[in-house]
Write an enzyme that holds these catalytic residues in place. Structure first.
Site, PDB file in Angstrom:
ATOM      1  N   LYS A   1      19.723  16.364  90.551  1.00  0.00           N
ATOM      2  CA  LYS A   1      19.552  15.257  91.515  1.00  0.00           C
ATOM      3  C   LYS A   1      18.837  15.717  92.774  1.00  0.00           C
ATOM      4  O   LYS A   1      18.016  14.982  93.316  1.00  0.00           O
ATOM      5  CB  LYS A   1      20.909  14.666  91.903  1.00  0.00           C
ATOM      6  CG  LYS A   1      21.943  14.670  90.813  1.00  0.00           C
ATOM      7  CD  LYS A   1      22.095  13.367  90.080  1.00  0.00           C
ATOM      8  CE  LYS A   1      22.873  13.614  88.803  1.00  0.00           C
ATOM      9  NZ  LYS A   1      23.359  12.443  88.141  1.00  0.00           N
TER      10      LYS A   1
ATOM     11  N   TRP B   1      34.131  12.425  87.779  1.00  0.00           N
ATOM     12  CA  TRP B   1      33.037  12.264  86.806  1.00  0.00           C
ATOM     13  C   TRP B   1      33.656  12.453  85.418  1.00  0.00           C
ATOM     14  O   TRP B   1      34.310  13.470  85.152  1.00  0.00           O
ATOM     15  CB  TRP B   1      31.978  13.338  87.088  1.00  0.00           C
ATOM     16  CG  TRP B   1      30.784  13.319  86.191  1.00  0.00           C
ATOM     17  CD1 TRP B   1      29.961  12.260  85.930  1.00  0.00           C
ATOM     18  CD2 TRP B   1      30.240  14.433  85.460  1.00  0.00           C
ATOM     19  NE1 TRP B   1      28.953  12.650  85.085  1.00  0.00           N
ATOM     20  CE2 TRP B   1      29.093  13.976  84.786  1.00  0.00           C
ATOM     21  CE3 TRP B   1      30.595  15.772  85.313  1.00  0.00           C
ATOM     22  CZ2 TRP B   1      28.318  14.797  83.971  1.00  0.00           C
ATOM     23  CZ3 TRP B   1      29.829  16.590  84.517  1.00  0.00           C
ATOM     24  CH2 TRP B   1      28.700  16.108  83.851  1.00  0.00           C
TER      25      TRP B   1
ATOM     26  N   ASP C   1      32.114  21.777  92.301  1.00  0.00           N
ATOM     27  CA  ASP C   1      31.033  21.170  91.538  1.00  0.00           C
ATOM     28  C   ASP C   1      30.109  20.537  92.570  1.00  0.00           C
ATOM     29  O   ASP C   1      30.520  19.625  93.305  1.00  0.00           O
ATOM     30  CB  ASP C   1      31.601  20.106  90.583  1.00  0.00           C
ATOM     31  CG  ASP C   1      30.492  19.438  89.771  1.00  0.00           C
ATOM     32  OD1 ASP C   1      29.310  19.767  89.967  1.00  0.00           O
ATOM     33  OD2 ASP C   1      30.826  18.576  88.930  1.00  0.00           O
TER      34      ASP C   1
HETATM   35  C1  LIG Z   1      29.826  15.312  89.691  1.00  0.00           C
HETATM   36  C2  LIG Z   1      28.807  15.757  88.702  1.00  0.00           C
HETATM   37  N1  LIG Z   1      28.847  17.005  88.230  1.00  0.00           N
HETATM   38  C3  LIG Z   1      27.960  17.450  87.331  1.00  0.00           C
HETATM   39  C4  LIG Z   1      26.960  16.638  86.858  1.00  0.00           C
HETATM   40  C5  LIG Z   1      26.019  17.174  85.803  1.00  0.00           C
HETATM   41  O1  LIG Z   1      24.766  17.415  86.259  1.00  0.00           O
HETATM   42  P1  LIG Z   1      23.584  17.842  85.252  1.00  0.00           P
HETATM   43  O2  LIG Z   1      22.881  16.596  84.888  1.00  0.00           O
HETATM   44  O3  LIG Z   1      22.762  18.781  86.062  1.00  0.00           O
HETATM   45  O4  LIG Z   1      24.196  18.503  84.083  1.00  0.00           O
HETATM   46  C6  LIG Z   1      26.881  15.311  87.312  1.00  0.00           C
HETATM   47  C7  LIG Z   1      25.837  14.420  86.783  1.00  0.00           C
HETATM   48  O5  LIG Z   1      25.862  13.240  86.895  1.00  0.00           O
HETATM   49  C8  LIG Z   1      27.815  14.870  88.263  1.00  0.00           C
HETATM   50  O6  LIG Z   1      27.785  13.620  88.731  1.00  0.00           O
END
Ligand SMILES: Cc1ncc(COP(=O)(O)O)c(C=O)c1O
Length: 392
Positions: free
Chosen positions: A244, A128, A209
């Protein structure tokens, strides 16, 4: 004449995922299709509010008695329920805090690591994109480990395990607990066991994560890695997001957990609180209270679990539909078919991605797509455009 203090300030490139969303929103074509977005979409192309969330919100409207500040580390019951969700128990040897989504958890942990364990952090290649941004902004040295070959569109697990045997002791290893973003390629339970063994043997610090719990193979299987690592007694870090798994994106609710088996948990907790206090003082309440009201009530929790499972099944179904209908466009069908969660690379060139964009079909430049962007109403158009471009 007023001083122009900011006359020479620079600008920064915009975030690519959000930029695609903006382009899609501006596109007047009624048949436009967004395959680049990072959220759940239902059959109508909408991101709904879960019934469990609505019920929890109704409960809060009727029962919330005060809008006073939450503690710096957030709501206590929320944290307890989140620990149970991840580790199956109210883990005692854990420093924890409610955070501004998963991103907030990543950033507070990164700030903490910079202060107390300033070692290189290794992220998967690819990962990401914001991992690089968040960790670099915190001042950590960010490096990558081999994960996926973007020329063959297949995983590089063998290279990854070789890397684990050679990376420096004390290195921090950012691992996607489930539903790897962007590839959808996850480790099997046997592979997780092996990673744990190497981390214990070599003194590596795992940092999970987890942003898609329940959306890969279901809650139990998706938490296998984090729960197994926790039960082994290894020290580790977790950044967790409810964005999500409960469709709570704009509420910004997540949590950080640091498992610490020495006598310094309280000291660690005090530093985390200081980092938060100096950044935003304390977290917003609404999203966390919704989560807490769902997880601490068996009826609402059951409703949520059924809804996550419905979301998951929709992604499995759409992935299968893409495999059948757009088969000739998928560079590596087996990897695509077996991938978990929302994302995968289609494996087409940037030139083709741009041609699709001219047809109002949006995916990321590197051809990452969200399988949930596809639905029964747009698949025929996708098929038609894809075959026209392929043969024209
Ligand atoms: C792998 C990953 N980590 C963290 C996040 C961040 O999530 P949040 O929207 O809760 O900050 C995302 C969001 O797309 C993600 O895909």
């Amino acid at each position: 004449m007023a001083h122009l203090f900011f006359e020479h300030v620079g600008s920064q490139p915009s975030d690519l995922v959000l930029e695609i969303g903006r382009m899609w929103a501006k596109d007047p074509n009624p048949e436009k299709i967004n395959l680049g977005i990072g959220i759940f979409l239902d059959e109508k192309g909408k991101c709904p509010v879960l019934k469990a969330v609505k019920e929890a919100e109704t409960f809060l409207v009727e029962n919330e008695l005060s809008k006073t500040y939450l503690p710096i580390e957030g709501d206590a019951l929320f944290l307890e329920e989140t620990k149970r969700l991840l580790f199956s128990e109210n883990a005692p040897q854990v420093a924890a805090a409610q955070t501004l989504g998963g991103t907030g958890a990543l950033r507070v942990i990164a700030d903490y690591l910079k202060l107390e364990w300033n070692h290189p952090i290794y992220v998967s290649d690819p990962t990401w994109a914001n991992h690089h941004g968040v960790f670099t902004a915190a001042g950590l040295e960010v490096k990558t480990y081999p994960y996926y070959d973007r020329t063959t569109y297949t995983s590089k697990k063998k290279e990854f395990f070789d890397f684990l045997e050679h990376v420096g002791k004390g290195s921090i290893l950012l691992l996607h607990g489930c539903c790897h973003n962007p590839t959808g390629i996850d480790f099997t339970q046997k592979e997780w066991d092996h990673i744990l063994e190497i981390c214990l043997k070599r003194g590596l610090l795992p940092f999970f994560d987890i942003a898609y719990l329940g959306l890969g193979e279901g809650i139990e299987k998706d938490r296998y890695a984090v729960e197994t690592f926790y039960k082994s007694g290894i020290e580790m870090l977790v950044a967790f997001s409810y964005s999500k798994t409960m469709d709570l994106y704009k509420e910004r609710v997540g949590a950080l957990m640091i498992v610490n088996h020495s006598h310094t948990v309280d000291a660690m907790q005090s530093t985390i609180k200081q980092i938060i206090r100096r950044n935003y003082s304390n977290p917003p309440a609404h999203g966390a209270l919704v989560v807490q009201a769902i997880l601490s009530d068996s009826k609402r929790k059951k409703l949520w679990l059924d809804e996550v499972e419905e979301h998951r099944l929709r992604s499995v179904e759409m992935r299968a539909l893409i495999c059948n209908e757009l088969e000739s466009w998928i560079r590596h069908k087996k990897e695509f078919q077996e991938a978990k969660g929302f994302f995968s690379y289609l494996g087409i060139s940037k030139e083709m991605v741009l041609k699709l964009r001219e047809e109002s079909i949006y995916l990321l430049d590197d051809s990452r797509l969200n399988v949930l962007g596809v639905n029964g109403s747009n698949i025929a158009r996708l098929k038609e455009v894809f075959s026209r471009l392929k043969h024209g």
